[in-house]
Motif scaffolding. Structure first.
Motif, PDB file in Angstrom:
ATOM      1  N   VAL A  62     -58.837 -45.395 -96.440  1.00 17.43           N
ATOM      2  CA  VAL A  62     -59.171 -46.300 -97.231  1.00 17.43           C
ATOM      3  C   VAL A  62     -59.131 -47.693 -96.756  1.00 17.43           C
ATOM      4  O   VAL A  62     -57.778 -47.760 -96.535  1.00 17.43           O
ATOM      5  N   LEU A  63     -59.622 -48.275 -96.676  1.00 24.01           N
ATOM      6  CA  LEU A  63     -59.676 -49.838 -95.843  1.00 24.01           C
ATOM      7  C   LEU A  63     -60.245 -50.742 -97.185  1.00 24.01           C
ATOM      8  O   LEU A  63     -61.259 -50.501 -97.537  1.00 24.01           O
ATOM      9  N   ASP A  64     -59.250 -51.811 -96.970  1.00 26.12           N
ATOM     10  CA  ASP A  64     -59.899 -52.920 -97.938  1.00 26.12           C
ATOM     11  C   ASP A  64     -60.751 -53.890 -97.138  1.00 26.12           C
ATOM     12  O   ASP A  64     -60.343 -54.454 -96.329  1.00 26.12           O
ATOM     13  N   SER A  65     -61.755 -53.789 -97.692  1.00 25.75           N
ATOM     14  CA  SER A  65     -63.029 -54.527 -97.031  1.00 25.75           C
ATOM     15  C   SER A  65     -62.600 -56.125 -96.817  1.00 25.75           C
ATOM     16  O   SER A  65     -63.191 -56.901 -96.189  1.00 25.75           O
ATOM     17  N   THR A  66     -61.911 -56.571 -97.959  1.00 25.04           N
ATOM     18  CA  THR A  66     -61.699 -58.072 -97.637  1.00 25.04           C
ATOM     19  C   THR A  66     -60.827 -58.544 -96.435  1.00 25.04           C
ATOM     20  O   THR A  66     -60.695 -59.830 -96.356  1.00 25.04           O
ATOM     21  N   THR A  67     -60.018 -57.586 -95.934  1.00 27.27           N
ATOM     22  CA  THR A  67     -59.184 -57.633 -94.712  1.00 27.27           C
ATOM     23  C   THR A  67     -59.992 -57.732 -93.207  1.00 27.27           C
ATOM     24  O   THR A  67     -59.573 -58.167 -92.451  1.00 27.27           O
ATOM     25  N   GLY A  68     -61.384 -57.344 -93.433  1.00 21.64           N
ATOM     26  CA  GLY A  68     -61.991 -57.567 -92.337  1.00 21.64           C
ATOM     27  C   GLY A  68     -61.556 -57.035 -91.039  1.00 21.64           C
ATOM     28  O   GLY A  68     -61.052 -55.710 -91.005  1.00 21.64           O
ATOM     29  N   GLN A  69     -61.422 -57.742 -89.959  1.00 19.64           N
ATOM     30  CA  GLN A  69     -60.968 -57.214 -88.726  1.00 19.64           C
ATOM     31  C   GLN A  69     -59.681 -56.716 -88.986  1.00 19.64           C
ATOM     32  O   GLN A  69     -59.270 -55.694 -87.824  1.00 19.64           O
ATOM     33  N   ASN A  70     -58.926 -57.492 -89.481  1.00 22.97           N
ATOM     34  CA  ASN A  70     -57.608 -56.879 -89.702  1.00 22.97           C
ATOM     35  C   ASN A  70     -57.377 -55.489 -89.815  1.00 22.97           C
ATOM     36  O   ASN A  70     -56.336 -54.698 -89.365  1.00 22.97           O
ATOM     37  N   ALA A  71     -58.282 -54.815 -90.713  1.00 25.57           N
ATOM     38  CA  ALA A  71     -58.277 -53.521 -91.167  1.00 25.57           C
ATOM     39  C   ALA A  71     -58.571 -52.442 -89.760  1.00 25.57           C
ATOM     40  O   ALA A  71     -58.129 -51.365 -89.854  1.00 25.57           O
ATOM     41  N   LEU A  72     -59.149 -53.298 -89.052  1.00 25.17           N
ATOM     42  CA  LEU A  72     -59.436 -52.303 -87.687  1.00 25.17           C
ATOM     43  C   LEU A  72     -58.244 -51.718 -87.067  1.00 25.17           C
ATOM     44  O   LEU A  72     -58.082 -50.825 -86.497  1.00 25.17           O
ATOM     45  N   GLN A  73     -57.154 -52.649 -86.872  1.00 29.97           N
ATOM     46  CA  GLN A  73     -55.956 -52.424 -86.348  1.00 29.97           C
ATOM     47  C   GLN A  73     -55.057 -51.194 -86.982  1.00 29.97           C
ATOM     48  O   GLN A  73     -54.453 -50.472 -86.720  1.00 29.97           O
ATOM     49  N   GLN A  74     -55.271 -51.421 -88.402  1.00 28.08           N
ATOM     50  CA  GLN A  74     -54.635 -50.342 -89.380  1.00 28.08           C
ATOM     51  C   GLN A  74     -55.306 -48.918 -89.047  1.00 28.08           C
ATOM     52  O   GLN A  74     -54.586 -47.811 -88.957  1.00 28.08           O
ATOM     53  N   ALA A  75     -56.777 -49.089 -89.068  1.00 24.62           N
ATOM     54  CA  ALA A  75     -57.516 -47.870 -88.733  1.00 24.62           C
ATOM     55  C   ALA A  75     -57.002 -47.272 -87.388  1.00 24.62           C
ATOM     56  O   ALA A  75     -56.971 -45.896 -87.436  1.00 24.62           O
ATOM     57  N   LYS A  76     -56.840 -47.888 -86.494  1.00 25.28           N
ATOM     58  CA  LYS A  76     -56.424 -47.298 -85.209  1.00 25.28           C
ATOM     59  C   LYS A  76     -55.248 -46.600 -85.305  1.00 25.28           C
ATOM     60  O   LYS A  76     -55.055 -45.487 -84.687  1.00 25.28           O
ATOM     61  N   ALA A  77     -54.183 -47.082 -85.905  1.00 24.00           N
ATOM     62  CA  ALA A  77     -52.683 -46.720 -86.058  1.00 24.00           C
ATOM     63  C   ALA A  77     -52.899 -45.213 -86.863  1.00 24.00           C
ATOM     64  O   ALA A  77     -52.392 -44.268 -86.627  1.00 24.00           O
ATOM     65  N   PHE A  78     -53.799 -45.249 -87.771  1.00 24.23           N
ATOM     66  CA  PHE A  78     -53.811 -44.016 -88.832  1.00 24.23           C
ATOM     67  C   PHE A  78     -54.502 -43.101 -88.116  1.00 24.23           C
ATOM     68  O   PHE A  78     -54.103 -42.029 -88.135  1.00 24.23           O
ATOM     69  N   LYS A  79     -55.592 -43.250 -87.516  1.00 24.09           N
ATOM     70  CA  LYS A  79     -56.422 -42.436 -86.598  1.00 24.09           C
ATOM     71  C   LYS A  79     -55.612 -41.746 -85.734  1.00 24.09           C
ATOM     72  O   LYS A  79     -55.435 -40.457 -85.265  1.00 24.09           O
ATOM     73  N   GLU A  80     -54.779 -42.444 -84.875  1.00 27.74           N
ATOM     74  CA  GLU A  80     -53.956 -41.872 -84.079  1.00 27.74           C
ATOM     75  C   GLU A  80     -52.998 -41.015 -84.373  1.00 27.74           C
ATOM     76  O   GLU A  80     -52.709 -40.016 -83.923  1.00 27.74           O
ATOM     77  N   ALA A  81     -52.438 -41.217 -85.680  1.00 31.49           N
ATOM     78  CA  ALA A  81     -51.284 -40.655 -86.315  1.00 31.49           C
ATOM     79  C   ALA A  81     -51.949 -39.208 -86.845  1.00 31.49           C
ATOM     80  O   ALA A  81     -51.165 -38.162 -86.835  1.00 31.49           O
ATOM     81  N   VAL A  82     -52.811 -39.362 -87.613  1.00 33.79           N
ATOM     82  CA  VAL A  82     -53.285 -37.950 -88.549  1.00 33.79           C
ATOM     83  C   VAL A  82     -54.639 -37.651 -88.205  1.00 33.79           C
ATOM     84  O   VAL A  82     -55.014 -37.218 -88.969  1.00 33.79           O
ATOM     85  N   ASN A  83     -55.402 -38.169 -87.334  1.00 39.46           N
ATOM     86  CA  ASN A  83     -56.736 -37.722 -87.025  1.00 39.46           C
ATOM     87  C   ASN A  83     -57.464 -37.822 -88.088  1.00 39.46           C
ATOM     88  O   ASN A  83     -58.093 -36.737 -88.620  1.00 39.46           O
TER      89      ASN A  83
END
Length: 303
Positions: free
Chosen positions: A225-246
């Motif tokens: 779940v990504l907060d749309s209001t954070t825009g590109q900042n959410a991408l960095q979160q997403a990369k970390a989560f994807k790497e950790a838990v597929n």
């Protein structure tokens, strides 16, 4: 259908007005100049498409300009719409291959994760699915309380533990309980921030492993779940989560509050993950399956 498109237009009004609202001015019935490209580039970056996606779109439009002999900027609009649509994929159909089907939801605190789980629960419950909530965000009492309120409302059992108890143990118990009862779906909430002595990603990896011990092959899906209001900042979160838990799919919350809806393009380009649902309002039914065509029409404010 008209009502559905109206919901998308309303939900995307901020992105449309703030970022894409200048399209009519930029792509008016004037000749295409260097300023046209500069302004279009600024507009797309403001909408949070990302620098890479923006560059690719402009390159493609400039190739069309050369090959098809376009001269007027208003002729670019339909080409832009096509370029945007080509960069979005429709989400895969939700097929529950296992029973129970275990979905682990991840995301930072404040992203709307627990609210999204409740809305998903209502959606699936209304479709006749039996389910259980696992309140494994044990470090945030409000998250547990919120799920329990929704559980009572939907007549869905919530498996929880003591405050600050082991999240893995809660997840394990939720999966075991759901399996024993033969429910269709198990939705597991997870922490988005931990006490400083813990590393969030390591804790999520552990919860992921524990779920697999409770039911081999689980979790069958991991939704971010990504907060749309954070825009590109959410991408960095997403990369970390994807790497950790597929992570297998993304849910964009608070899209109606965001002027940065263009991040959907960046997510698909950078992460290769489908956008499954988007939040277009506060009500449970406003958590809507992602529709690329309605999304494009909404951000361009077209009927």
């Amino acid at each position: 259908m008209a009502e559905l498109f109206a919901k998308w237009r309303s939900g995307l009004a901020k992105t449309s007005k703030t970022a894409f609202g200048r399209l009519a001015t930029i792509l008016g019935a004037t000749e295409i100049t260097r300023d046209t490209w500069d302004e279009l580039e600024t507009l797309l970056i403001m909408a949070d498409l990302g620098i890479e996606s923006t560059g690719e779109i402009l390159d493609s439009l400039q190739r069309l300009l050369r090959t098809e002999g376009l001269t007027r900027s208003d002729e670019l609009l339909s080409s832009l719409k096509t370029e945007l649509r080509n960069r979005l994929t429709s989400p895969p159909a939700l097929i529950w291959m296992n029973k129970p089907f275990v979905i682990m939801l991840v995301g930072v605190n404040g992203s709307g994760k627990t609210t999204t789980i409740a809305k998903l629960g209502q959606r699936f419950h209304s479709e006749g699915k039996s389910l259980i909530f696992g309140a494994a965000d044990t470090f945030r009492a409000a998250a547990v309380d919120q799920l329990q309120v929704w559980g009572e409302r939907l007549n869905v059992d919530v498996i929880s533990g003591a405050p600050e108890s082991d999240p893995g143990a809660v997840a394990f118990n939720a999966v075991q309980s759901g399996t024993a009862r033969g429910v269709d779906l198990i939705l597991i909430d997870t922490a988005g921030r931990l006490h400083t002595r813990f590393n969030l990603m390591e804790e999520l990896k552990k919860v992921n492993r524990v779920i697999g011990k409770a039911l081999p092959g689980a979790p069958h899906a991991v939704w971010l779940v990504l907060d749309s209001t954070t825009g590109q900042n959410a991408l960095q979160q997403a990369k970390a989560f994807k790497e950790a838990v597929n992570v297998t799919g993304v849910i964009l919350s608070k899209l109606d509050s965001s002027a940065r809806g263009g991040m959907a393009f960046a997510i698909q380009r950078e992460l290769g993950l489908p956008v499954l649902f988007v939040g277009l309002g506060e009500k449970p039914e406003d958590l809507t399956p992602f529709d690329p065509d309605a999304f494009i029409q909404g951000i361009l404010n077209q009927n």
